[in-house]
Design an enzyme around this catalytic site. Sequence first.
Site, PDB file in Angstrom:
ATOM      1  CG  HIS A   1       0.168  -9.085   2.352  1.00  0.00           C
ATOM      2  ND1 HIS A   1      -0.329  -7.966   1.729  1.00  0.00           N
ATOM      3  CD2 HIS A   1      -0.352 -10.135   1.688  1.00  0.00           C
ATOM      4  CE1 HIS A   1      -1.114  -8.338   0.733  1.00  0.00           C
ATOM      5  NE2 HIS A   1      -1.160  -9.643   0.683  1.00  0.00           N
TER       6      HIS A   1
ATOM      7  CG  HIS B   1       4.144  -6.217   2.778  1.00  0.00           C
ATOM      8  ND1 HIS B   1       3.629  -5.636   3.916  1.00  0.00           N
ATOM      9  CD2 HIS B   1       3.131  -6.232   1.886  1.00  0.00           C
ATOM     10  CE1 HIS B   1       2.370  -5.320   3.716  1.00  0.00           C
ATOM     11  NE2 HIS B   1       2.042  -5.670   2.493  1.00  0.00           N
TER      12      HIS B   1
ATOM     13  CG  HIS C   1      -2.181  -0.789   0.996  1.00  0.00           C
ATOM     14  ND1 HIS C   1      -3.377  -0.245   0.601  1.00  0.00           N
ATOM     15  CD2 HIS C   1      -2.387  -2.113   1.087  1.00  0.00           C
ATOM     16  CE1 HIS C   1      -4.275  -1.193   0.467  1.00  0.00           C
ATOM     17  NE2 HIS C   1      -3.699  -2.341   0.762  1.00  0.00           N
TER      18      HIS C   1
HETATM   19 MN    MN Z   1      -2.006  -4.618   4.719  1.00  0.00          MN
END
Ligand code: MN
Length: 418
Positions: free
Chosen positions: A198, A165, A83
């Site tokens: 994540h 991640h 993100h």
């Molecule tokens: Mn997330």
Amino acid sequence: MLFAHLSDIHLGFQKHESLQKVEQQVFEKCLDECIARKVDFILIPGDLFHVNIPEMRVQKFAFAKFRQVHDAGIPIYVVYGSHDFSPVSNSVIDLLAEVGYITKVTKATSNENNTISLDFLVDGKTGAKIAGLSGLKVGKDREWYEKLDRDSLEAESGFKIFLFHGGISDMKTDSGMDGDQMPLSLLPKGFSYYAGGHMHKFNHQSFDGYPNVVYPGTPFAGYHADLEDNANGQKRGFVLVEFEDTVKSVEFVEIENISYEIIEVDANNRKAESINQELVEKTKEIDPTEKVVIIKIKGELTSGKTADVDISAIRDELNSRNAMVINVSKNGLTSKEYSITEAKGANKEEIETNVFSENIGQLRFEYPELLNEEGIKLAKKLLHELGQPVLVNEKKNEYIPRIRDNALALLGLDDASQ
Ligand SMILES: [Mn+2]
């Protein structure tokens, strides 16, 4: 020695003012707790922010808090998540790194033989050796990991931590997230701790050659489904790890966020009226004061329109009893009576016309312009309008109102939300 592991804080995700406050408070509580517990350093493997450049309000409180942590002498090591990732280092992460409040871990070099080497960063106080890879946009991660020079990372001695991640297919997780998972074997073996981001739920598992693969999960919410999980009792917080030359303990530290009520209704083989009645009854049974109330209705009605399931009265009732936020999910609600019949045609245009012609007879509106030939024409115009693509250089916050306004104009309605 002690370190904290936080992830998926998604600062800036919340749109509702009350929830924005909770989001900020939870973030601050987590870092206050880290300071109080005198951790030696903090790891954040991604999605610290919900977007790469969040609004100024968010940046302001984040900077203020990170400055406090910095002044307390606690380094923070991060990698990008999916993100807050920016391919050209245009992320608030990079601003925070620039002023020295956080340190980006990824130190990657592309080699001539098409492999990627990672350098370790050594924490000054504890000597812990930290390496990691950022989350990238979907699909790109795997490519990087496949090129990763694992041998040199595995050959390094000492207490080693790997930041990553992404989803790991070997881990038993709730698979509500995207299906994009990679096997653990793509990560270098023999590290003392694998700090994951994540996945939004706490998860701690150990594997042969890969001890302590850990996701702390989001401390509050980064997706709407997270709030629903919270309402169903999901614990939120971060992870505290005690270590010497190996990991001594992994502790989940719960951080309270807010109170919830959830009302779930199964609409299968029922009429809207009986759903409405159940909603009224269930609403009476709860105390919504200062709580997030989640109303979830799913299933297939035997007759009537899904719009006949009426939330507005429930909403008013809950508001009058000081609910903080009311989230309604009717996405899983359908009706037998209004199921769409397929239709054939020689081309796309003809198929669309025929589908509308086949199905428009089901509708019972008071407005003649929504019915018969006129209704079919309007439906086709609307379909065309809603199918307009994003223009080059058009931002999402320009695209959405443009499409909405054009659609409302076609319907002869003013935009009530403006
Ligand atoms: Mn997330």
